[in-house]
Design a protein around this motif. Sequence first.
Motif, short mmCIF file in Angstrom:
data_model
loop_
_atom_site.label_atom_id
_atom_site.label_comp_id
_atom_site.label_asym_id
_atom_site.label_seq_id
_atom_site.Cartn_x
_atom_site.Cartn_y
_atom_site.Cartn_z
N VAL A 193 22.91 20.98 -10.22
CA VAL A 193 23.80 21.55 -11.34
C VAL A 193 23.22 22.97 -11.67
O VAL A 193 22.21 23.07 -12.32
CB VAL A 193 23.95 20.56 -12.52
N ARG A 230 35.38 13.40 -19.51
CA ARG A 230 34.57 12.89 -18.50
C ARG A 230 33.36 12.26 -18.97
O ARG A 230 32.65 11.46 -18.66
CB ARG A 230 34.10 14.29 -17.77
N ARG A 243 28.24 18.12 -1.29
CA ARG A 243 28.76 19.12 -2.00
C ARG A 243 29.36 18.30 -2.95
O ARG A 243 30.36 17.61 -2.81
CB ARG A 243 29.66 19.81 -1.04
N ASP A 244 29.58 18.75 -4.17
CA ASP A 244 30.20 18.30 -5.65
C ASP A 244 30.32 16.69 -5.46
O ASP A 244 31.31 16.23 -5.84
CB ASP A 244 31.75 18.74 -5.40
N PHE A 245 29.24 16.38 -5.26
CA PHE A 245 29.17 14.74 -5.30
C PHE A 245 29.18 14.22 -6.78
O PHE A 245 28.38 14.72 -7.46
CB PHE A 245 27.73 14.35 -4.50
N ASP A 246 30.03 13.17 -6.95
CA ASP A 246 29.87 12.59 -8.54
C ASP A 246 28.94 11.37 -8.44
O ASP A 246 29.33 10.56 -7.68
CB ASP A 246 31.48 12.12 -8.58
N SER A 291 32.35 8.66 -17.92
CA SER A 291 31.02 8.28 -17.55
C SER A 291 29.97 7.36 -18.22
O SER A 291 29.29 6.65 -17.67
CB SER A 291 30.32 9.70 -16.85
N GLU A 322 23.76 7.81 -1.46
CA GLU A 322 24.37 8.33 -0.64
C GLU A 322 23.83 9.14 0.43
O GLU A 322 24.53 9.14 1.51
CB GLU A 322 25.27 9.38 -1.59
N PRO A 347 27.69 16.37 -14.02
CA PRO A 347 28.29 17.14 -13.36
C PRO A 347 28.31 16.88 -12.32
O PRO A 347 27.42 16.57 -11.59
CB PRO A 347 28.23 18.79 -13.99
N PRO A 348 29.46 17.13 -11.17
CA PRO A 348 29.10 17.10 -9.89
C PRO A 348 28.10 17.96 -9.30
O PRO A 348 27.71 18.95 -9.95
CB PRO A 348 30.56 17.85 -9.17
N VAL A 349 27.40 17.25 -8.38
CA VAL A 349 26.07 17.79 -7.80
C VAL A 349 26.36 18.44 -6.37
O VAL A 349 26.70 17.68 -5.50
CB VAL A 349 25.02 16.65 -7.82
N THR A 350 25.73 19.52 -6.27
CA THR A 350 25.90 20.14 -4.71
C THR A 350 24.03 20.75 -4.65
O THR A 350 23.74 21.27 -5.29
CB THR A 350 26.61 21.39 -5.24
#
Length: 539
Positions: free
Chosen positions: A513, A434, A493-496, A438, A471, A501-504
Amino acid sequence: MASPRAWLGLLALPLAMGLGAAALRAPVGARARAHAAAPRAIAAGRAACAELTPAALRGKRIYQRGATADGRSIEGAIADGAAALSGREAACAGCHGPSGQGTAEGGVEAPAITPERLFAADRERGPYTVEALAGALREGRAPAGWRLHPVMPRYRLTDAELSDLADYLACLGRDLDPGVTDGSVALGAALPLTGPAAPVGAAVRDVLSAAFAEVNAQGGVYRRRLALRVEDSGGPAGEAGATARLLDGGVLALVGSVWSADPAVGARLSEERAPLVGPIGAGVTTGDDVVFHVQPGPDVLARVAVTHLADAPSSAAAVALVVHTWDRAGEAWASGARREAERRGLAAPAVLSFGPGRLSPREVAVAARALRARAVLFWGPGADLAGVRAGLDDAGSAAPIYASLGSVAEHPGALPRHLPGRVLFLYAGPLGERARASGDALRGFLRRAGVAPGPLGAQASAYVAAQLAIEALKRTGARATREELIAALERLRDFDAGPAPPVTFARNRRIGVLGASLVELDPATGAATRASAWIDVVP
């Protein structure tokens, strides 16, 4: 008009409620009555709401924040007094939406209360006047005498406050927030463009500009182009002055500002409800409700270290020694360690603070031996970390050292080659495939945009901040307001967002994170290798 979260457990009923509910239909006679006391802006429409009156601005504060102009929290009760609400819990926007569009949650529907729905006469219901609003808000009584649903709060509001709220309700969904026009949205960034940190500020500015230009080339967001305004925080007035100039000049939100967690800046943003998305700085997270951090701060990282330590054998009797600099970040590190140790029933950690460059490795070693410390949690410069490592080695202590990779790497000479093998570094970024993917994607974006190579960490942070803001703006729909933007961020929620890492986020969560991995550095290459699985902590 209160937040559903305050009462869903009490009254999770699949019913419409509130001022615009279909159950409140009035007879023909009521519809025929004139509503001369209704707010003046109804007839004038959107043009009259382009710039809110002082009264409407006061009403907006009540509707959006549950607070009066003098800072008093409004109060109300639901279910015939069974539960009391105040402040943001009682704010109308919590149920009816920031723009009065209505919401549905947990089987409970809060109807739309836009001016067209609330004040206009039609065949479904009679119009609300200021007097009728008073009866509804204070007594739960609709214009035709119908009783409003029990989950619609009964508020304690003065006549003046009711009048202010009515004036704002007349413009609900029609007013434009700062920085918003029919064709553009202005976003701001307070960045150091002069002084020693100027390369970081320039790198962030260029990435933000490129990310917004990419969106504009595709037609913008709901046909609005994104305009970036930057003020220099490296000048005499600093971060506070740069932020004030942006807010005074009119921006919807701040994105990627270099952030020092200055309480005065946070207070100004909170007062104006101007969100700051993805701040870049020392990593100190704050309790400001409009600052949306991506990376965890020192407090969260220390909690990850204690969590890892708690899973070790015989951890119940473990005593950790927390060593940290005297600054705000160091204090947050110690606070996080204490909080997680208490939460897990571990012995309270001992704390040793120091000024950068003034740490005595021998003092740390003596303290660790006296406490029989199972671990040392270190926050500070790399040179001092190397000294701690050497001091523990000389004293024959085998206690592992936990340190933040980001904190250590910020300082010159940060990673001496003899640190690997003894130190467990906390790292909240992506690893392995990952990280490679990225990183390649970010470098590809920078090449396409013609952005010159710069501090890659700052560029990555700016890119993530830009993607989060873009977004969230998309999720607000055509109605771009600060409150809608905050609500949209809370729904991520769990936004890439790319190199993170995925952001919530959530209503009670402003750190995207909430966790980290432990990594070790290869003595030969300095490359990071995973030493633990990802470790989450609770908000």
